[in-house]
Design a protein around this motif. Structure first.
Motif, PDB file in Angstrom:
ATOM      1  N   UNK A 247       0.788  -1.224   0.000  1.00 14.10           N
ATOM      2  CA  UNK A 247       0.000   0.000   0.000  1.00 14.10           C
ATOM      3  C   UNK A 247       0.819   1.272   0.000  1.00 14.10           C
ATOM      4  N   UNK A 248       0.119   2.362   0.239  1.00 18.90           N
ATOM      5  CA  UNK A 248       0.654   3.726   0.205  1.00 18.90           C
ATOM      6  C   UNK A 248       1.767   3.929   1.234  1.00 18.90           C
ATOM      7  N   UNK A 249       2.898   4.456   0.785  1.00 14.01           N
ATOM      8  CA  UNK A 249       4.057   4.771   1.626  1.00 14.01           C
ATOM      9  C   UNK A 249       4.577   3.533   2.375  1.00 14.01           C
ATOM     10  N   UNK A 250       4.274   2.352   1.863  1.00 11.08           N
ATOM     11  CA  UNK A 250       4.801   1.116   2.423  1.00 11.08           C
ATOM     12  C   UNK A 250       5.973   0.669   1.540  1.00 11.08           C
ATOM     13  N   UNK A 251       6.280  -0.623   1.547  1.00  8.76           N
ATOM     14  CA  UNK A 251       7.398  -1.117   0.748  1.00  8.76           C
ATOM     15  C   UNK A 251       7.216  -2.609   0.514  1.00  8.76           C
ATOM     16  N   UNK A 252       8.163  -3.167  -0.243  1.00  5.86           N
ATOM     17  CA  UNK A 252       8.146  -4.602  -0.499  1.00  5.86           C
ATOM     18  C   UNK A 252       8.126  -5.394   0.801  1.00  5.86           C
ATOM     19  N   UNK A 253       8.807  -4.892   1.832  1.00  2.00           N
ATOM     20  CA  UNK A 253       8.859  -5.637   3.095  1.00  2.00           C
ATOM     21  C   UNK A 253       7.484  -5.767   3.738  1.00  2.00           C
ATOM     22  N   UNK A 254       6.574  -4.824   3.454  1.00  3.24           N
ATOM     23  CA  UNK A 254       5.201  -4.985   3.931  1.00  3.24           C
ATOM     24  C   UNK A 254       4.529  -6.160   3.235  1.00  3.24           C
ATOM     25  N   UNK A 255       4.835  -6.338   1.957  1.00  2.46           N
ATOM     26  CA  UNK A 255       4.310  -7.488   1.223  1.00  2.46           C
ATOM     27  C   UNK A 255       4.916  -8.786   1.744  1.00  2.46           C
ATOM     28  N   UNK A 256       6.179  -8.721   2.141  1.00  4.02           N
ATOM     29  CA  UNK A 256       6.859  -9.908   2.649  1.00  4.02           C
ATOM     30  C   UNK A 256       6.193 -10.419   3.928  1.00  4.02           C
ATOM     31  N   UNK A 257       5.476  -9.546   4.637  1.00  2.00           N
ATOM     32  CA  UNK A 257       4.751  -9.995   5.826  1.00  2.00           C
ATOM     33  C   UNK A 257       3.758 -11.099   5.484  1.00  2.00           C
ATOM     34  N   UNK A 258       3.151 -11.008   4.307  1.00  2.00           N
ATOM     35  CA  UNK A 258       2.178 -12.028   3.882  1.00  2.00           C
ATOM     36  C   UNK A 258       2.813 -13.143   3.061  1.00  2.00           C
TER      37      UNK A 258
ATOM     38  N   UNK B 281       4.129 -20.035  -5.751  1.00  2.00           N
ATOM     39  CA  UNK B 281       5.207 -19.102  -6.071  1.00  2.00           C
ATOM     40  C   UNK B 281       4.737 -17.697  -5.727  1.00  2.00           C
ATOM     41  N   UNK B 282       5.665 -16.830  -5.358  1.00  2.00           N
ATOM     42  CA  UNK B 282       5.295 -15.493  -4.890  1.00  2.00           C
ATOM     43  C   UNK B 282       6.174 -14.436  -5.551  1.00  2.00           C
ATOM     44  N   UNK B 283       5.563 -13.312  -5.888  1.00  4.32           N
ATOM     45  CA  UNK B 283       6.291 -12.116  -6.319  1.00  4.32           C
ATOM     46  C   UNK B 283       5.970 -10.987  -5.348  1.00  4.32           C
ATOM     47  N   UNK B 284       7.015 -10.329  -4.825  1.00  2.00           N
ATOM     48  CA  UNK B 284       6.851  -9.090  -4.069  1.00  2.00           C
ATOM     49  C   UNK B 284       7.724  -8.029  -4.728  1.00  2.00           C
ATOM     50  N   UNK B 285       7.298  -6.771  -4.643  1.00  2.00           N
ATOM     51  CA  UNK B 285       8.099  -5.706  -5.264  1.00  2.00           C
ATOM     52  C   UNK B 285       7.749  -4.363  -4.655  1.00  2.00           C
ATOM     53  N   UNK B 286       8.632  -3.402  -4.869  1.00  2.00           N
ATOM     54  CA  UNK B 286       8.382  -2.023  -4.465  1.00  2.00           C
ATOM     55  C   UNK B 286       7.636  -1.304  -5.583  1.00  2.00           C
ATOM     56  N   UNK B 287       6.491  -0.715  -5.244  1.00  2.00           N
ATOM     57  CA  UNK B 287       5.783   0.126  -6.206  1.00  2.00           C
ATOM     58  C   UNK B 287       6.640   1.322  -6.604  1.00  2.00           C
ATOM     59  N   UNK B 288       6.312   1.942  -7.712  1.00  2.00           N
ATOM     60  CA  UNK B 288       7.055   3.132  -8.145  1.00  2.00           C
ATOM     61  C   UNK B 288       7.059   4.193  -7.034  1.00  2.00           C
ATOM     62  N   UNK B 289       8.193   4.875  -6.907  1.00  2.00           N
ATOM     63  CA  UNK B 289       8.383   5.921  -5.894  1.00  2.00           C
ATOM     64  C   UNK B 289       8.325   5.369  -4.471  1.00  2.00           C
ATOM     65  N   UNK B 290       8.562   4.076  -4.329  1.00  2.00           N
ATOM     66  CA  UNK B 290       8.604   3.429  -3.016  1.00  2.00           C
ATOM     67  C   UNK B 290       9.843   2.552  -2.928  1.00  2.00           C
ATOM     68  N   UNK B 291      10.415   2.459  -1.738  1.00  2.00           N
ATOM     69  CA  UNK B 291      11.520   1.537  -1.506  1.00  2.00           C
ATOM     70  C   UNK B 291      12.655   1.702  -2.484  1.00  2.00           C
ATOM     71  N   UNK B 292      13.063   0.578  -3.103  1.00  2.00           N
ATOM     72  CA  UNK B 292      14.191   0.582  -4.034  1.00  2.00           C
ATOM     73  C   UNK B 292      13.786   0.925  -5.467  1.00  2.00           C
ATOM     74  N   UNK B 293      12.507   1.069  -5.710  1.00  2.00           N
ATOM     75  CA  UNK B 293      12.039   1.360  -7.068  1.00  2.00           C
ATOM     76  C   UNK B 293      12.112   2.849  -7.379  1.00  2.00           C
ATOM     77  N   UNK B 294      12.333   3.156  -8.648  1.00  2.00           N
ATOM     78  CA  UNK B 294      12.412   4.537  -9.082  1.00  2.00           C
ATOM     79  C   UNK B 294      11.014   5.119  -9.278  1.00  2.00           C
ATOM     80  N   UNK B 295      10.953   6.433  -9.368  1.00  2.00           N
ATOM     81  CA  UNK B 295       9.688   7.108  -9.616  1.00  2.00           C
ATOM     82  C   UNK B 295       9.643   8.440  -8.914  1.00  2.00           C
ATOM     83  N   UNK B 296       9.083   9.432  -9.577  1.00  2.00           N
ATOM     84  CA  UNK B 296       9.033  10.766  -8.999  1.00  2.00           C
ATOM     85  C   UNK B 296       7.778  10.982  -8.175  1.00  2.00           C
TER      86      UNK B 296
END
Length: 325
Positions: free
Chosen positions: A111-122, A132-147
């Protein structure tokens, strides 16, 4: 007289333009810029009284337990770092966690202002269940780029991009999306997109909002005590110029649900103090094609259903996945 009126009219126009730039930019910087303060939201006393201190303590203990488990699991579990480039040129980062000879995937969208690690909780719950699982940082969050933060609108095409990446790199994939809050809005927008790959079999949305306009309208009143007009209209104008999308015209995640024909599981808390439960019922009613299920949890705040009743939450989720797959 006409000249005087023209001058007055011109002054009014200048004042409105300046006010729009100042007010609109303030709220864009507050809500859509990665380091803005939009996530600094205090729990109100009415909410505490409504669900009770005992339930708050249950939620906090469960949150700490699940997050601690996830951190250990993330370190110990074999995974692969993955990345994609969005259509507008940003690099997004995430991880895949796979089993041998397994084709079923769960994509977890935070969600908003969270990160991949929040997804890793689940993630451990799904992985241990054999997916199989995919977790990632949304744009402008965590390690992902974005303005600018995409509020689920810009993020929908990114999610489709991740889907295409997995489909291209793994054989015979079947995918279910799981999104929380803004991640839920991301999922809702994606499943209504005409470019949604056929491999997406269903979607789970937890604490999702129906429209960007609606959630910001609620927050303007709750946080600032300000009216929707003209404040949100000013923010909308500046969001169009700076972030490239409109709260009013582009932020209708509910429309994606209305267009979708694949199965949906909708989860929400009756006492969500951020996204009103009425939005959940509105989203549920909007889906006219395909299977749908709604589960309302008691005595929890925003996206806290999995903490107040972990057993029921994942029982409902896994029953849905078994039916979809």
């Amino acid at each position: 007289m006409v000249k005087k009126l023209s001058i007055i009219f011109g002054i009014i126009i200048v004042i409105l333009v300046v006010a729009t730039i100042l007010v609109g930019n303030y709220f864009v910087n507050f809500a859509l810029v990665a380091d803005g303060e939009g996530d600094n939201r205090e729990t109100n006393e009415e909410f505490i009284e409504e669900i009770g201190v005992e339930n708050l303590e249950i939620i906090e203990r469960a949150r700490e337990s699940q997050e601690a488990r996830a951190q250990s699991w993330f370190i110990e579990t074999e995974k692969e770092e993955v990345s994609i480039t969005t259509e507008d040129g940003y690099e997004l980062h995430g991880h895949t966690y796979t089993h041998d000879d397994v084709d079923e995937w769960v994509f977890i969208v935070h969600g908003y202002k969270a990160s991949e690690m929040n997804s890793v909780t689940s993630a451990p719950y799904f992985y241990d269940q054999g997916y199989n699982v995919l977790t990632y940082d949304l744009r402008a969050h965590g390690e992902s780029e974005g303005e600018f933060i995409g509020m689920g609108y810009l993020d929908a095409q990114d999610l489709i991009g991740w889907t295409e990446y997995i489909v291209d790199n793994y054989d015979d994939t079947s995918i279910v999306y799981h999104g929380t809050s803004m991640g839920a809005a991301t999922v809702m927008n994606a499943v209504g997109d005409e470019d949604l790959p056929d491999e997406v079999r269903g979607f789970i949305i937890d604490a999702g909002f129906s429209t960007i306009w609606g959630v910001y309208e609620s927050e303007l009143s709750h946080r600032f005590g300000l009216p929707t007009f003209p404040v949100l209209d000013m923010a909308d104008i500046m969001a169009r110029f700076r972030a490239g999308y409109s709260f009013k015209n582009d932020g209708k995640a509910i429309d994606g649900v209305a267009e979708s024909e694949i199965p949906m599981l909708l989860i929400h808390s009756e006492t969500d103090d951020f996204i009103p439960v009425e939005m959940a019922h509105e989203i549920f009613e909007a889906k006219s094609d395909g299977e749908k299920q709604i589960e309302i949890f008691e005595n929890a705040g925003h996206s806290e259903s999995k903490y107040i009743d972990e057993e029921r939450y994942y029982e409902v989720v896994f029953e849905f996945l078994e039916n979809v797959y």
